[in-house]
Scaffold this motif. Structure first.
Motif, PDB file in Angstrom:
ATOM      1  N   ARG A 211      -1.991  13.540 -11.643  1.00 58.69           N
ATOM      2  CA  ARG A 211      -1.567  13.730 -13.035  1.00 58.69           C
ATOM      3  C   ARG A 211      -1.334  12.403 -13.743  1.00 58.69           C
ATOM      4  O   ARG A 211      -1.324  12.328 -14.963  1.00 58.69           O
ATOM      5  CB  ARG A 211      -0.269  14.543 -13.085  1.00 58.69           C
ATOM      6  CG  ARG A 211      -0.414  15.988 -12.647  1.00 58.69           C
ATOM      7  CD  ARG A 211       0.802  16.792 -13.087  1.00 58.69           C
ATOM      8  NE  ARG A 211       2.036  16.206 -12.579  1.00 58.69           N
ATOM      9  CZ  ARG A 211       2.639  16.594 -11.462  1.00 58.69           C
ATOM     10  NH1 ARG A 211       2.095  17.546 -10.722  1.00 58.69           N
ATOM     11  NH2 ARG A 211       3.770  16.027 -11.083  1.00 58.69           N
ATOM     12  N   GLY A 212      -1.093  11.370 -12.929  1.00 52.90           N
ATOM     13  CA  GLY A 212      -0.788  10.070 -13.522  1.00 52.90           C
ATOM     14  C   GLY A 212       0.580  10.014 -14.136  1.00 52.90           C
ATOM     15  O   GLY A 212       0.838   9.241 -15.049  1.00 52.90           O
ATOM     16  N   THR A 213       1.506  10.868 -13.633  1.00 55.20           N
ATOM     17  CA  THR A 213       2.860  10.896 -14.174  1.00 55.20           C
ATOM     18  C   THR A 213       3.809  10.237 -13.191  1.00 55.20           C
ATOM     19  O   THR A 213       3.607  10.275 -11.987  1.00 55.20           O
ATOM     20  CB  THR A 213       3.321  12.352 -14.399  1.00 55.20           C
ATOM     21  OG1 THR A 213       3.200  13.078 -13.168  1.00 55.20           O
ATOM     22  CG2 THR A 213       2.476  13.018 -15.457  1.00 55.20           C
TER      23      THR A 213
ATOM     24  N   SER B 150       8.296  15.925   5.047  1.00 57.90           N
ATOM     25  CA  SER B 150       7.131  15.038   4.976  1.00 57.90           C
ATOM     26  C   SER B 150       5.938  15.684   4.280  1.00 57.90           C
ATOM     27  O   SER B 150       5.272  15.058   3.449  1.00 57.90           O
ATOM     28  CB  SER B 150       6.737  14.585   6.387  1.00 57.90           C
ATOM     29  OG  SER B 150       6.419  15.699   7.211  1.00 57.90           O
ATOM     30  N   GLN B 151       5.644  16.941   4.601  1.00 57.78           N
ATOM     31  CA  GLN B 151       4.480  17.606   4.020  1.00 57.78           C
ATOM     32  C   GLN B 151       4.642  17.774   2.514  1.00 57.78           C
ATOM     33  O   GLN B 151       3.733  17.467   1.732  1.00 57.78           O
ATOM     34  CB  GLN B 151       4.269  18.977   4.689  1.00 57.78           C
ATOM     35  CG  GLN B 151       3.018  19.716   4.214  1.00 57.78           C
ATOM     36  CD  GLN B 151       1.732  18.985   4.583  1.00 57.78           C
ATOM     37  OE1 GLN B 151       1.676  18.292   5.596  1.00 57.78           O
ATOM     38  NE2 GLN B 151       0.700  19.132   3.778  1.00 57.78           N
TER      39      GLN B 151
ATOM     40  N   THR C 221       3.432  13.618  -3.944  1.00 53.04           N
ATOM     41  CA  THR C 221       2.930  12.295  -4.299  1.00 53.04           C
ATOM     42  C   THR C 221       1.467  12.364  -4.733  1.00 53.04           C
ATOM     43  O   THR C 221       1.058  11.723  -5.712  1.00 53.04           O
ATOM     44  CB  THR C 221       3.074  11.328  -3.115  1.00 53.04           C
ATOM     45  OG1 THR C 221       4.447  11.255  -2.738  1.00 53.04           O
ATOM     46  CG2 THR C 221       2.588   9.933  -3.487  1.00 53.04           C
ATOM     47  N   VAL C 222       0.671  13.153  -3.996  1.00 54.25           N
ATOM     48  CA  VAL C 222      -0.742  13.318  -4.350  1.00 54.25           C
ATOM     49  C   VAL C 222      -0.869  13.955  -5.728  1.00 54.25           C
ATOM     50  O   VAL C 222      -1.676  13.529  -6.561  1.00 54.25           O
ATOM     51  CB  VAL C 222      -1.458  14.168  -3.282  1.00 54.25           C
ATOM     52  CG1 VAL C 222      -2.862  14.548  -3.760  1.00 54.25           C
ATOM     53  CG2 VAL C 222      -1.539  13.412  -1.967  1.00 54.25           C
TER      54      VAL C 222
ATOM     55  N   GLY D  12       0.809  -1.203   0.000  1.00 55.71           N
ATOM     56  CA  GLY D  12       0.000   0.000   0.000  1.00 55.71           C
ATOM     57  C   GLY D  12       0.846   1.258   0.000  1.00 55.71           C
ATOM     58  O   GLY D  12       2.050   1.230   0.236  1.00 55.71           O
ATOM     59  N   ARG D  13       0.168   2.354  -0.269  1.00 57.68           N
ATOM     60  CA  ARG D  13       0.878   3.622  -0.338  1.00 57.68           C
ATOM     61  C   ARG D  13       1.231   4.137   1.054  1.00 57.68           C
ATOM     62  O   ARG D  13       0.536   3.868   2.027  1.00 57.68           O
ATOM     63  CB  ARG D  13       0.010   4.648  -1.068  1.00 57.68           C
ATOM     64  CG  ARG D  13      -0.230   4.312  -2.538  1.00 57.68           C
ATOM     65  CD  ARG D  13      -1.113   5.353  -3.186  1.00 57.68           C
ATOM     66  NE  ARG D  13      -1.313   5.074  -4.599  1.00 57.68           N
ATOM     67  CZ  ARG D  13      -2.094   5.790  -5.391  1.00 57.68           C
ATOM     68  NH1 ARG D  13      -2.767   6.825  -4.897  1.00 57.68           N
ATOM     69  NH2 ARG D  13      -2.213   5.480  -6.667  1.00 57.68           N
TER      70      ARG D  13
END
Length: 224
Positions: A66-68, A53-54, A60-61, A4-5
C-alpha cells in the motif's frame, strides 16, 4: 551491522525470543540488528504480549504494497515507547518480563490502581499470568492489595509509599542473607579460610543493609 528488511525467519526468531523472556537488546544481538529495529518491529505489531511472527510479516508485506506507514506504537502498545523502555530496564535489573509489564502498567495508570480484570484486558494475557505477577509485586512491596468488598474483587495499588516498602523488604531479605553468612562462618570456624570469607561477606552485607534501611527511614518524608 547489516541492514535490510526483516525476513519471516527473523520474525519467527523474535517471537521465540519474546516467549523465552529475552530482552530486546538480546534479541537484537542474536539477529545482528539494532535494538531500535527490534523495538520498532515489536511495537508496531502488537507489542511484547501480542507479537505473532506470521501476522507481523503479513502486515509488513501489506503495508509495503500500500505504501503506507506503520501505525504509531502508542496505538498498539499501552503507554507507547516510554512503557517499552521502562519494562526493558526492569527486565535488565532481573524482574520477570510479565511482572515488569504489570508493574509498569500500574505505574503509568492515572491513579495507580487496576483490578486483575483490567490488567488482563489491557495486557492481553491470561488471568493466571496476572495473578503470578501481582503476587510477586505484593510480596516485594512494590504494590499493595485492597479489597473492594461491595464488588468482591481485589484492587492493586501502586503509590509513592510503595518505593519505601520495596526498599525495606529488599533490605530485610539481604540482612537475612548477611546473618546466615555470619552463622555459617561460626559453624565453619572463624580461624578457617571459609569461615573468615563468610564472616567478611556477612559483615559487609549487614553494614550496607543497615545503612540502607536507615537512609530509607531518613528520606521517607520525600514521598509524602
Amino acid at each position: 551491522m547489516p541492514g535490510g528488511r526483516l525476513t519471516q525467519q527473523d520474525r519467527q526468531r523474535i517471537a521465540a525470543g519474546l516467549s523465552d523472556g529475552l530482552s530486546y537488546a538480546e534479541i537484537a544481538r542474536r539477529l545482528d540488528r539494532s535494538t531500535s529495529t527490534i523495538s520498532r518491529e515489536i511495537g508496531r505489531n502488537g507489542g511484547p504480549g501480542g507479537y505473532r511472527s506470521q501476522q507481523a510479516h503479513q502486515a509488513t508485506v501489506q503495508r509495503a504494497r500500500r505504501g503506507t506507514p506503520a501505525p504509531p506504537r502508542a496505538a498498539t502498545v499501552p503507554g507507547g515507547a516510554m512503557e517499552e523502555e521502562i519494562v526493558e530496564l526492569a527486565v535488565r535489573s532481573g524482574m520477570p518480563r510479565m511482572t515488569a509489564r504489570v508493574h509498569v502498567d500500574l505505574l503509568l495508570s492515572e491513579d495507580g490502581r487496576r483490578t486483575a480484570t483490567e490488567l488482563t484486558r489491557r495486557l492481553k494475557v491470561s488471568p493466571a499470568s496476572v495473578s503470578v505477577a501481582v503476587n510477586f509485586l505484593v510480596q516485594q512491596g512494590y504494590v499493595r492489595r485492597e479489597r473492594d468488598a461491595r464488588r468482591r474483587r481485589d484492587i492493586y495499588v501502586v503509590d509513592d509509599e510503595a518505593w519505601y516498602h520495596s526498599v525495606v523488604i529488599s533490605a530485610r531479605q539481604t540482612l537475612e542473607s548477611a546473618r546466615a553468612a555470619m552463622t555459617g562462618a561460626e559453624t565453619a570456624g572463624l580461624d578457617t579460610p571459609v569461615g573468615q570469607r563468610l564472616a567478611r561477606c556477612g559483615a559487609f552485607l549487614e553494614r550496607v543493609t543497615l545503612d540502607m534501611m536507615e537512609s530509607a527511614d531518613r528520606w521517607r518524608t520525600l514521598l509524602t
